[in-house]
Design a protein around this motif. Structure first.
Motif, PDB file in Angstrom:
ATOM      1  N   LEU A  19       4.556  21.685  -3.182  1.00 56.98           N
ATOM      2  CA  LEU A  19       4.712  22.675  -2.111  1.00 56.98           C
ATOM      3  C   LEU A  19       3.734  23.823  -2.315  1.00 56.98           C
ATOM      4  O   LEU A  19       3.113  24.303  -1.363  1.00 56.98           O
ATOM      5  N   ALA A  20       3.588  24.263  -3.564  1.00 63.65           N
ATOM      6  CA  ALA A  20       2.675  25.358  -3.873  1.00 63.65           C
ATOM      7  C   ALA A  20       1.217  24.971  -3.610  1.00 63.65           C
ATOM      8  O   ALA A  20       0.377  25.832  -3.315  1.00 63.65           O
ATOM      9  N   LEU A  21       0.927  23.669  -3.705  1.00 62.26           N
ATOM     10  CA  LEU A  21      -0.431  23.195  -3.427  1.00 62.26           C
ATOM     11  C   LEU A  21      -0.732  23.113  -1.936  1.00 62.26           C
ATOM     12  O   LEU A  21      -1.893  22.979  -1.541  1.00 62.26           O
ATOM     13  N   GLY A  22       0.315  23.152  -1.103  1.00 59.78           N
ATOM     14  CA  GLY A  22       0.100  23.172   0.347  1.00 59.78           C
ATOM     15  C   GLY A  22       0.253  21.851   1.056  1.00 59.78           C
ATOM     16  O   GLY A  22      -0.367  21.626   2.098  1.00 59.78           O
ATOM     17  N   ILE A  23       1.132  20.972   0.538  1.00 63.88           N
ATOM     18  CA  ILE A  23       1.318  19.681   1.205  1.00 63.88           C
ATOM     19  C   ILE A  23       1.822  19.832   2.636  1.00 63.88           C
ATOM     20  O   ILE A  23       1.393  19.114   3.543  1.00 63.88           O
ATOM     21  N   VAL A  24       2.705  20.804   2.860  1.00 59.08           N
ATOM     22  CA  VAL A  24       3.258  21.000   4.210  1.00 59.08           C
ATOM     23  C   VAL A  24       2.160  21.459   5.163  1.00 59.08           C
ATOM     24  O   VAL A  24       2.087  21.003   6.316  1.00 59.08           O
ATOM     25  N   ASN A  25       1.283  22.329   4.698  1.00 60.66           N
ATOM     26  CA  ASN A  25       0.175  22.793   5.538  1.00 60.66           C
ATOM     27  C   ASN A  25      -0.697  21.631   5.977  1.00 60.66           C
ATOM     28  O   ASN A  25      -1.087  21.532   7.153  1.00 60.66           O
ATOM     29  N   GLU A  26      -1.000  20.734   5.038  1.00 61.83           N
ATOM     30  CA  GLU A  26      -1.858  19.590   5.340  1.00 61.83           C
ATOM     31  C   GLU A  26      -1.183  18.639   6.328  1.00 61.83           C
ATOM     32  O   GLU A  26      -1.806  18.186   7.297  1.00 61.83           O
ATOM     33  N   PHE A  27       0.082  18.330   6.120  1.00 65.34           N
ATOM     34  CA  PHE A  27       0.800  17.414   7.014  1.00 65.34           C
ATOM     35  C   PHE A  27       0.928  18.016   8.411  1.00 65.34           C
ATOM     36  O   PHE A  27       0.715  17.333   9.419  1.00 65.34           O
ATOM     37  N   GLU A  28       1.298  19.284   8.469  1.00 67.79           N
ATOM     38  CA  GLU A  28       1.481  19.912   9.782  1.00 67.79           C
ATOM     39  C   GLU A  28       0.164  20.044  10.537  1.00 67.79           C
ATOM     40  O   GLU A  28       0.131  19.949  11.767  1.00 67.79           O
ATOM     41  N   LYS A  29      -0.920  20.240   9.807  1.00 70.72           N
ATOM     42  CA  LYS A  29      -2.246  20.300  10.428  1.00 70.72           C
ATOM     43  C   LYS A  29      -2.563  18.994  11.154  1.00 70.72           C
ATOM     44  O   LYS A  29      -3.256  18.981  12.172  1.00 70.72           O
ATOM     45  N   ARG A  30      -2.003  17.893  10.631  1.00 63.29           N
ATOM     46  CA  ARG A  30      -2.240  16.574  11.230  1.00 63.29           C
ATOM     47  C   ARG A  30      -1.143  16.169  12.217  1.00 63.29           C
ATOM     48  O   ARG A  30      -1.126  15.035  12.702  1.00 63.29           O
ATOM     49  N   GLY A  31      -0.193  17.069  12.454  1.00 60.11           N
ATOM     50  CA  GLY A  31       0.879  16.760  13.386  1.00 60.11           C
ATOM     51  C   GLY A  31       1.949  15.855  12.825  1.00 60.11           C
ATOM     52  O   GLY A  31       2.707  15.222  13.581  1.00 60.11           O
ATOM     53  N   LEU A  32       2.070  15.805  11.487  1.00 61.68           N
ATOM     54  CA  LEU A  32       3.070  14.968  10.834  1.00 61.68           C
ATOM     55  C   LEU A  32       4.327  15.777  10.546  1.00 61.68           C
ATOM     56  O   LEU A  32       4.250  16.924  10.100  1.00 61.68           O
ATOM     57  N   LYS A  33       5.492  15.182  10.777  1.00 64.14           N
ATOM     58  CA  LYS A  33       6.765  15.873  10.565  1.00 64.14           C
ATOM     59  C   LYS A  33       7.102  15.867   9.082  1.00 64.14           C
ATOM     60  O   LYS A  33       7.186  14.806   8.458  1.00 64.14           O
TER      61      LYS A  33
END
Length: 416
Positions: free
Chosen positions: A74-88
């Motif tokens: 989470l600290a590395l930004g996995i959510v940012n990367e997924f959301e950038k691609r439109g992934l839930k």
């Protein structure tokens, strides 16, 4: 639907086990997972830190929902990367995850939004930190800033212990240390499903952080939990929601960093009411192993309904659970790799794998905390008895465990 779970420990094993129960789920992927999860889904040979590779997999395989376990990802930004691609994906952004990745950041937020917690100061200089400790005296809490996997915290009951912890902390280049007031009282863990300002609390648990019986030894990532916690009544839970979890969630929305995911509060019930020890940005481990077995509602449906701003009502098994962690000898100082573990097939407990591997068909140790043994009981005593019956049937020369999980029924100052 297809669900991807990111992580490899006991928390992720418990999440995968609960996700697999959902009628909505047809396929489960776990990256990278461990050998205990082989019967729950497809294990992926992708390290949890390889965020872009995980996102590529989710895109290619049309994954409908990703659930993130570990804090470092989470600290590395996995959510940012997924959301950038439109992934839930269910978890906080890198910015929101700072409530765990920076203890100073979390304390500043609590101060800003009047969330009750202990007094504190932050230091980057050893001499100034020593001076502060000498002024305040003991007991006092020394916390290294940043992610420390549940460690990096010293609850010092003597000035010498505090000063020794400071010297160790500042031996690390560019380290930052938060020195906090010691909070005396009864500690418990509360985790909520959160989507911005919406806060849905799960059943509470009590973790046992110290390595050895009677709360002795160094702090660990957690040596076991029990749930529910009878000492904490509904009034205390409501106070925790209204004074701690909800203000924090609303404050983060105001600051433009809304929190989505598992909002974890380490709480102390003091003589002055509830106060915050810490916030974590993910489901606790071993809290997940103690809490999720009691959840009767569809876990995946609850997460999706929350993400879609629908009402969520959770149903719970009334029985108690006790989760006992079996850890490598010398944990948390070191871990054991390659020691064979014999796990009988006729155990009544649920076994969640935390740090194991398989070599030539044999299960071996592969980390600091190795197994979490979880049993039910109609009473707390019955759950404890059932858990320890099975713990003692598991054989490994290099494992140890606490014998008193579920026995912390008194205040800290009565338990020293």
């Amino acid at each position: 639907m297809k669900v991807l779970i990111v992580g490899k420990g006991g928390r992720e094993h418990a999440i995968a086990w609960k996700v697999k129960e959902s009628d909505m789920v047809k396929e489960v992927f776990i990256a990278p997972g461990n050998i205990g999860m082989e019967n729950l889904g497809t294990l992926l040979d992708i390290s949890e830190e390889k965020i872009e590779e995980l996102a590529d997999f989710a895109e290619k395989n049309k994954v409908d929902l990703t659930i993130v376990g570990p804090e470092n990802v989470l600290a590395l930004g996995i959510v940012n990367e997924f959301e950038k691609r439109g992934l839930k994906i269910f978890g906080p952004t890198k910015e929101a995850a700072k409530i765990e990745s920076s203890k100073e950041f979390a304390k500043e937020l609590m101060k800003k939004y009047d969330v009750p917690t202990g007094d504190y100061e932050t230091f980057i200089d050893l001499e100034q930190a020593i001076k502060y400790v000498e002024e305040k005296g003991a007991p006092i809490v020394i916390k290294e800033d940043g992610l420390k996997a549940g460690k990096g915290v010293t609850v010092a009951f003597s000035e010498k212990e505090a000063l020794d912890a400071l010297k160790i902390a500042f031996s690390i280049p560019n380290n930052k240390v938060v020195i906090e007031e010691y909070l005396d009282g009864f500690e418990f863990s509360i985790i909520a499903l959160t989507n911005g300002e919406i806060v849905i609390p799960l059943e509470i648990a009590q973790d046992h952080k110290r390595a050895y019986d009677d709360d002795k030894g160094p702090n660990t990532g957690g040596m076991g939990v029990y749930s529910p916690v009878d000492r904490i009544n509904s009034d205390v839970i409501n106070e925790t929601l209204e004074k701690i979890l909800k203000p924090m969630a609303k404050g983060m929305v105001k600051d433009g960093i809304p929190f989505k995911g598992f909002l974890f509060g380490g709480i102390m019930l003091t003589k002055d009411g509830v106060k915050t020890i810490e916030f974590n940005a993910r489901f606790g481990d071993p809290e997940a192993e103690g809490i999720l077995p009691r959840l009767e509602s569809d876990f995946v449906k609850a997460i999706l309904d929350l993400m879609n701003n629908k009402s969520v009502e959770l149903q719970w098994d009334k029985r108690y659970t006790v989760a006992v962690v079996m850890a490598s000898e010398n944990y948390p100082k070191s871990s054991t790799i390659g020691c064979e573990i014999h796990i009988p097939e006729n155990l009544n407990s649920t076994i969640f794998h935390m740090g194991t591997r398989e070599v030539d068909g044999k299960v071996e140790t592969n980390g600091g905390r190795v197994l979490s043994v979880v049993a039910y009981g109609n009473t707390l005593e019955e759950a404890k008895k059932n858990a320890y019956l099975d713990v003692k049937k598991i054989k490994c020369k290099k494992l140890f465990f606490r014998n008193d999980i579920g026995s912390k029924m008194c205040y800290n100052n009565e338990n020293k």
